[in-house]
Design an enzyme around this catalytic site. Structure first.
Site, PDB file in Angstrom:
ATOM      1  N   LYS A  92       1.427   0.363  15.545  1.00  0.00           N
ATOM      2  CA  LYS A  92       2.686  -0.393  15.452  1.00  0.00           C
ATOM      3  C   LYS A  92       3.875   0.561  15.599  1.00  0.00           C
ATOM      4  O   LYS A  92       4.813   0.299  16.360  1.00  0.00           O
ATOM      5  CB  LYS A  92       2.727  -1.118  14.101  1.00  0.00           C
ATOM      6  CG  LYS A  92       3.989  -1.891  13.865  1.00  0.00           C
ATOM      7  CD  LYS A  92       3.990  -2.561  12.495  1.00  0.00           C
ATOM      8  CE  LYS A  92       5.426  -2.884  12.073  1.00  0.00           C
ATOM      9  NZ  LYS A  92       5.616  -3.153  10.692  1.00  0.00           N
ATOM     10  N   LYS A 146      -3.410  -8.016  -7.548  1.00  0.00           N
ATOM     11  CA  LYS A 146      -4.177  -7.662  -6.357  1.00  0.00           C
ATOM     12  C   LYS A 146      -3.502  -6.499  -5.638  1.00  0.00           C
ATOM     13  O   LYS A 146      -2.359  -6.625  -5.198  1.00  0.00           O
ATOM     14  CB  LYS A 146      -4.234  -8.845  -5.387  1.00  0.00           C
ATOM     15  CG  LYS A 146      -5.109  -8.547  -4.188  1.00  0.00           C
ATOM     16  CD  LYS A 146      -4.895  -9.511  -3.043  1.00  0.00           C
ATOM     17  CE  LYS A 146      -4.073  -8.950  -1.931  1.00  0.00           C
ATOM     18  NZ  LYS A 146      -4.589  -7.747  -1.281  1.00  0.00           N
ATOM     19  N   CYS A 175      10.193   0.742   1.685  1.00  0.00           N
ATOM     20  CA  CYS A 175      10.982  -0.474   1.909  1.00  0.00           C
ATOM     21  C   CYS A 175      12.459  -0.144   2.007  1.00  0.00           C
ATOM     22  O   CYS A 175      13.201  -0.787   2.725  1.00  0.00           O
ATOM     23  CB  CYS A 175      10.739  -1.462   0.792  1.00  0.00           C
ATOM     24  SG  CYS A 175      10.960  -0.734  -0.817  1.00  0.00           S
ATOM     25  N   TYR A 223       3.448 -21.427  -1.045  1.00  0.00           N
ATOM     26  CA  TYR A 223       2.317 -21.588  -1.977  1.00  0.00           C
ATOM     27  C   TYR A 223       2.813 -22.273  -3.258  1.00  0.00           C
ATOM     28  O   TYR A 223       2.193 -23.194  -3.776  1.00  0.00           O
ATOM     29  CB  TYR A 223       1.707 -20.239  -2.363  1.00  0.00           C
ATOM     30  CG  TYR A 223       1.125 -19.404  -1.241  1.00  0.00           C
ATOM     31  CD1 TYR A 223       0.677 -19.980  -0.055  1.00  0.00           C
ATOM     32  CD2 TYR A 223       1.002 -18.021  -1.388  1.00  0.00           C
ATOM     33  CE1 TYR A 223       0.143 -19.186   0.960  1.00  0.00           C
ATOM     34  CE2 TYR A 223       0.461 -17.236  -0.386  1.00  0.00           C
ATOM     35  CZ  TYR A 223       0.035 -17.814   0.782  1.00  0.00           C
ATOM     36  OH  TYR A 223      -0.496 -17.038   1.778  1.00  0.00           O
ATOM     37  N   TRP A 228       0.788  -1.225   0.000  1.00  0.00           N
ATOM     38  CA  TRP A 228       0.000   0.000   0.000  1.00  0.00           C
ATOM     39  C   TRP A 228       0.819   1.272   0.000  1.00  0.00           C
ATOM     40  O   TRP A 228       0.288   2.361  -0.024  1.00  0.00           O
ATOM     41  CB  TRP A 228      -0.932   0.021   1.220  1.00  0.00           C
ATOM     42  CG  TRP A 228      -0.291  -0.482   2.485  1.00  0.00           C
ATOM     43  CD1 TRP A 228      -0.462  -1.721   3.041  1.00  0.00           C
ATOM     44  CD2 TRP A 228       0.638   0.198   3.334  1.00  0.00           C
ATOM     45  NE1 TRP A 228       0.314  -1.847   4.181  1.00  0.00           N
ATOM     46  CE2 TRP A 228       0.994  -0.681   4.383  1.00  0.00           C
ATOM     47  CE3 TRP A 228       1.213   1.469   3.315  1.00  0.00           C
ATOM     48  CZ2 TRP A 228       1.896  -0.343   5.391  1.00  0.00           C
ATOM     49  CZ3 TRP A 228       2.121   1.815   4.322  1.00  0.00           C
ATOM     50  CH2 TRP A 228       2.441   0.915   5.332  1.00  0.00           C
ATOM     51  N   SER A 243       5.876  -7.500   2.874  1.00  0.00           N
ATOM     52  CA  SER A 243       6.721  -7.847   4.014  1.00  0.00           C
ATOM     53  C   SER A 243       7.424  -9.181   3.785  1.00  0.00           C
ATOM     54  O   SER A 243       6.945 -10.041   3.039  1.00  0.00           O
ATOM     55  CB  SER A 243       5.849  -7.937   5.270  1.00  0.00           C
ATOM     56  OG  SER A 243       4.873  -8.933   5.075  1.00  0.00           O
ATOM     57  N   GLU A 252      10.041  -8.916  -3.587  1.00  0.00           N
ATOM     58  CA  GLU A 252      10.685  -7.665  -3.158  1.00  0.00           C
ATOM     59  C   GLU A 252      10.181  -7.391  -1.748  1.00  0.00           C
ATOM     60  O   GLU A 252       8.979  -7.157  -1.557  1.00  0.00           O
ATOM     61  CB  GLU A 252      10.280  -6.507  -4.079  1.00  0.00           C
ATOM     62  CG  GLU A 252      10.727  -6.653  -5.512  1.00  0.00           C
ATOM     63  CD  GLU A 252      12.231  -6.505  -5.696  1.00  0.00           C
ATOM     64  OE1 GLU A 252      12.922  -6.115  -4.732  1.00  0.00           O
ATOM     65  OE2 GLU A 252      12.693  -6.809  -6.793  1.00  0.00           O
ATOM     66  N   GLU A 281      11.989  -3.897  11.069  1.00  0.00           N
ATOM     67  CA  GLU A 281      11.464  -2.878  10.162  1.00  0.00           C
ATOM     68  C   GLU A 281      10.249  -2.207  10.811  1.00  0.00           C
ATOM     69  O   GLU A 281       9.260  -2.873  11.117  1.00  0.00           O
ATOM     70  CB  GLU A 281      11.052  -3.529   8.837  1.00  0.00           C
ATOM     71  CG  GLU A 281      10.663  -2.493   7.807  1.00  0.00           C
ATOM     72  CD  GLU A 281      10.207  -3.119   6.490  1.00  0.00           C
ATOM     73  OE1 GLU A 281       9.437  -4.099   6.526  1.00  0.00           O
ATOM     74  OE2 GLU A 281      10.617  -2.613   5.436  1.00  0.00           O
TER      75      GLU A 281
HETATM   76  P1  NAD Z   1       2.162  -7.075   3.480  1.00  0.00           P
HETATM   77  O1  NAD Z   1       3.180  -8.143   3.289  1.00  0.00           O
HETATM   78  O2  NAD Z   1       1.350  -7.088   4.694  1.00  0.00           O
HETATM   79  O3  NAD Z   1       1.137  -7.068   2.257  1.00  0.00           O
HETATM   80  C1  NAD Z   1       1.566  -7.012   0.921  1.00  0.00           C
HETATM   81  C2  NAD Z   1       0.491  -7.612   0.061  1.00  0.00           C
HETATM   82  O4  NAD Z   1       0.337  -8.992   0.398  1.00  0.00           O
HETATM   83  C3  NAD Z   1      -0.878  -6.983   0.225  1.00  0.00           C
HETATM   84  O5  NAD Z   1      -1.530  -6.914  -1.028  1.00  0.00           O
HETATM   85  C4  NAD Z   1      -1.584  -7.959   1.147  1.00  0.00           C
HETATM   86  O6  NAD Z   1      -2.992  -7.937   1.017  1.00  0.00           O
HETATM   87  C5  NAD Z   1      -1.013  -9.276   0.660  1.00  0.00           C
HETATM   88  N1  NAD Z   1      -1.079 -10.348   1.662  1.00  0.00           N
HETATM   89  C6  NAD Z   1      -1.197 -10.219   3.016  1.00  0.00           C
HETATM   90  N2  NAD Z   1      -1.270 -11.445   3.592  1.00  0.00           N
HETATM   91  C7  NAD Z   1      -1.186 -12.349   2.587  1.00  0.00           C
HETATM   92  C8  NAD Z   1      -1.188 -13.765   2.557  1.00  0.00           C
HETATM   93  N3  NAD Z   1      -1.308 -14.493   3.660  1.00  0.00           N
HETATM   94  N4  NAD Z   1      -1.071 -14.377   1.353  1.00  0.00           N
HETATM   95  C9  NAD Z   1      -0.958 -13.655   0.225  1.00  0.00           C
HETATM   96  N5  NAD Z   1      -0.954 -12.317   0.196  1.00  0.00           N
HETATM   97  C10 NAD Z   1      -1.071 -11.657   1.363  1.00  0.00           C
HETATM   98  O7  NAD Z   1       2.967  -5.719   3.286  1.00  0.00           O
HETATM   99  P2  NAD Z   1       2.391  -4.243   3.369  1.00  0.00           P
HETATM  100  O8  NAD Z   1       2.106  -3.979   4.809  1.00  0.00           O
HETATM  101  O9  NAD Z   1       1.305  -4.041   2.368  1.00  0.00           O
HETATM  102  O10 NAD Z   1       3.651  -3.400   2.871  1.00  0.00           O
HETATM  103  C11 NAD Z   1       4.710  -3.135   3.692  1.00  0.00           C
HETATM  104  C12 NAD Z   1       5.846  -4.087   3.428  1.00  0.00           C
HETATM  105  O11 NAD Z   1       6.194  -4.090   2.053  1.00  0.00           O
HETATM  106  C13 NAD Z   1       7.104  -3.664   4.144  1.00  0.00           C
HETATM  107  O12 NAD Z   1       7.745  -4.780   4.710  1.00  0.00           O
HETATM  108  C14 NAD Z   1       7.963  -3.076   3.038  1.00  0.00           C
HETATM  109  O13 NAD Z   1       9.328  -3.086   3.295  1.00  0.00           O
HETATM  110  C15 NAD Z   1       7.587  -3.912   1.878  1.00  0.00           C
HETATM  111  N6  NAD Z   1       7.867  -3.246   0.602  1.00  0.00           N
HETATM  112  C16 NAD Z   1       8.916  -3.687  -0.163  1.00  0.00           C
HETATM  113  C17 NAD Z   1       9.235  -3.060  -1.364  1.00  0.00           C
HETATM  114  C18 NAD Z   1      10.385  -3.532  -2.217  1.00  0.00           C
HETATM  115  O14 NAD Z   1      10.440  -3.194  -3.391  1.00  0.00           O
HETATM  116  N7  NAD Z   1      11.308  -4.307  -1.680  1.00  0.00           N
HETATM  117  C19 NAD Z   1       8.460  -1.991  -1.792  1.00  0.00           C
HETATM  118  C20 NAD Z   1       7.394  -1.563  -1.009  1.00  0.00           C
HETATM  119  C21 NAD Z   1       7.109  -2.216   0.184  1.00  0.00           C
END
Ligand code: NAD
Length: 504
Positions: free
Chosen positions: A355, A194, A305, A258, A170, A248, A270, A404
């Site tokens: 958090k 998604k 990130c 999966y 997000w 994350s 990523e 983080e």
């Molecule tokens: P998140 O991992 O909670 O969610 C990411 C996505 O995964 C969302 O669309 C969420 O709905 C989906 N998701 C959640 N649970 C899931 C499951 N059990 N199975 C499949 N999909 C699921 O992360 P967030 O809170 O949306 O974003 C923050 C995180 O993203 C931070 O850790 C950040 O560092 C990372 N991030 C990384 C990059 C990069 O390029 N490395 C860029 C942006 C954000």
């Protein structure tokens, strides 16, 4: 015509009220309700109030989207278009995103709490630029002819993997989508994507603009809904060939399960980071470095990130640098994201704010000292605001330095020697980004090589631009890179064709 003009606050508020939002799933070229008919509420992080209800997809909707995407992949309506035609459609799409940047930026601002100056001025132009950059490459990538023996011809080409699944976070809803969609579509794949459930709105409108630009039905499908249903269904779907995930580390790991438990689809991850900004004692331009340090950690509310969340600074320059950072922060206004003067908007959700505040309490109890910030502000707005917060006297083994936080919290850690600086910088389970500041070329080259991170900025916080790959070491990434032509590799299969020629 482009519309990247940032509106004044009254205009922004009025236009935000009038937005005509797309809130249903986008499958096979059309909007539709979720099979279950369910919807969920999306809230404005700056007010805590509901914006609208969005279709809550589920596994049946993922199935429908994958069926449409598979049909489109198999009949070649996209993959067999000439690369030049595919390019033109994607460029038209990029143009439409840019032409509608103001509307899209407003959507992003109310849905994600991000400052309007960023969403209209940066996120949407960057989203368009990303799609355009990858589109431009569509008809410029050649295959190879292998040096095979006389009497044979062997070609090595790249083919689309087929159906790509994408699950994104997000923090940069439109840009993260473009980082996946640009290369996946330019290389001829069809996609089921998604968005994070807190930020569905911009992508739905962007998908509609794709259809307006001429992307055929079934090629780009958006399924909104929760991660543990829609995200998991994408991760486990037997007819998806590759899945690109940004989010994350914890959820990223699940995608490997999966895939392992289903069809061994390619997994591209990523993930998170705890990036160091290392400042050596020979620096002199404290103002510029302070500005870079502040941008690296506080831009986008620290929801980055690659956020430079650990300032690893030489003892002799720490006081001077912290003074300069404090002076820099005077210009960083926290407030209504619809105000063009705002530099820091609201955190994405109440949960995220709690958090971040929890980590701030933890930092205090671990013995670190709050220099600035440290508590919730603007509570009367109903929004989720936390100001830039700096902890001094942090040790790298404290949890605030290891985990983080994904918010506007900077940990300041001192060092004495170059070896110590490198050891502290690398003492983290993550390895996404790092930056270093020095005037000594030898130190710059040595330390840039020593830092275990996918992207190292020297005298810059920069991650590079669309021409450079972005991806992390260790727990920060797996399987591929976003951006640059390396991103094209991950959405293609390498194909060998070996031809035996008849004898003369
Ligand atoms: P998140 O991992 O909670 O969610 C990411 C996505 O995964 C969302 O669309 C969420 O709905 C989906 N998701 C959640 N649970 C899931 C499951 N059990 N199975 C499949 N999909 C699921 O992360 P967030 O809170 O949306 O974003 C923050 C995180 O993203 C931070 O850790 C950040 O560092 C990372 N991030 C990384 C990059 C990069 O390029 N490395 C860029 C942006 C954000």
């Amino acid at each position: 015509m482009t519309d990247t003009l940032i509106p004044a606050i009254d205009e922004a508020r009025a236009e935000a009220e009038r937005l005509d939002l797309r809130t249903r799933l986008f499958i096979d070229g059309d909007f539709r309700d979720a099979a279950s008919g369910r919807r969920f509420t999306t809230e404005n992080p700056a007010t805590g109030r509901p914006i609208t209800e969005v279709a809550e997809g589920g596994p049946a909707d993922v199935d429908a989207a994958v069926t449409a995407a598979r049909r489109a992949a198999d009949d070649g309506r996209w993959s067999r278009l000439s690369p030049g035609d595919r390019k033109q459609i994607l460029i038209r799409w990029a143009d439409l995103i840019e032409a509608n940047a103001r509307e899209l930026g407003l959507i992003e601002t109310i849905d994600a709490g991000k400052p309007i100056a960023d969403t209209v001025g940066l996120d949407m132009p960057e989203t368009a630029a990303c799609i355009r950059w990858h589109a431009e490459a569509a008809d410029k990538i050649y295959g190879q002819v292998a040096p095979s023996p006389e009497g044979t011809v062997a070609t090595i080409t790249r083919e689309p993997v087929g159906v790509v699944g994408a699950v994104i976070p997000w923090n940069y809803p439109a840009q993260m989508a473009a980082w996946k969609l640009g290369p996946a579509l330019a290389t001829g794949n069809t996609v089921v994507i998604k968005p994070a459930s807190t930020t569905s709105l911009s992508l739905l409108r962007i998908a509609e603009l794709g259809a307006d630009a001429g992307i055929p039905g079934g090629v780009l499908n958006v399924v909104t809904g929760p991660g543990d249903t829609v995200g998991e269904a994408i991760g486990r779907h037997p007819d998806i060939d590759a899945v690109a995930f940004t989010g994350s580390t914890e959820v990223g790991r699940r995608f490997l399960h999966y895939s392992a438990e289903t069809n061994l689809k390619r997994v591209l991850l990523e993930l998170g980071g705890k990036s160091p900004q290392v400042v050596f004692p020979d620096v002199t331009d404290f103002e510029t470095i302070a500005s870079n340090v502040a941008i690296a950690i506080f831009w986008n509310m620290g929801e980055n990130c690659s956020a430079g969340s650990r300032l690893v600074v030489h003892r002799s320059v720490k006081a001077r640098l912290l003074e300069a950072v404090a002076a820099e922060l005077e210009a960083w206004r926290v407030g209504d994201p619809l105000d063009p003067a705002t530099r820091i908007g609201a955190l994405i959700s109440r949960g995220q704010m709690e958090k971040v505040l929890g980590y701030i309490d933890l930092g205090r109890s671990e013995g670190a000292r709050v220099v600035t910030g440290g508590s919730r502000i603007l509570e009367e707005s109903g929004g989720w605001f936390v100001p830039p917060t700096i902890f001094d006297n942090v040790r790298n083994d404290m949890r605030i330095a290891r985990e983080e936080i994904f918010g506007p919290v900077l940990s300041v850690i001192e060092f004495e020697t170059e070896a110590e600086a490198v050891a502290i910088a690398n003492d983290t389970p993550y390895g996404l980004a790092a930056s270093l500041y020095t005037r000594d070329l030898n130190v710059a080259h040595r330390v840039a090589r020593d830092l275990r991170a996918g992207v190292v900025g020297v005298n810059a916080y920069s991650e590079g631009d669309m021409t450079t790959p972005f991806g992390g070491y260790k727990l920060s990434g797996f399987g591929g890179h976003d951006k640059s032509l390396h991103a094209h590799d991950q959405y293609t299969e390498l194909k060998t064709i070996w031809i035996q020629l008849a004898e003369r």
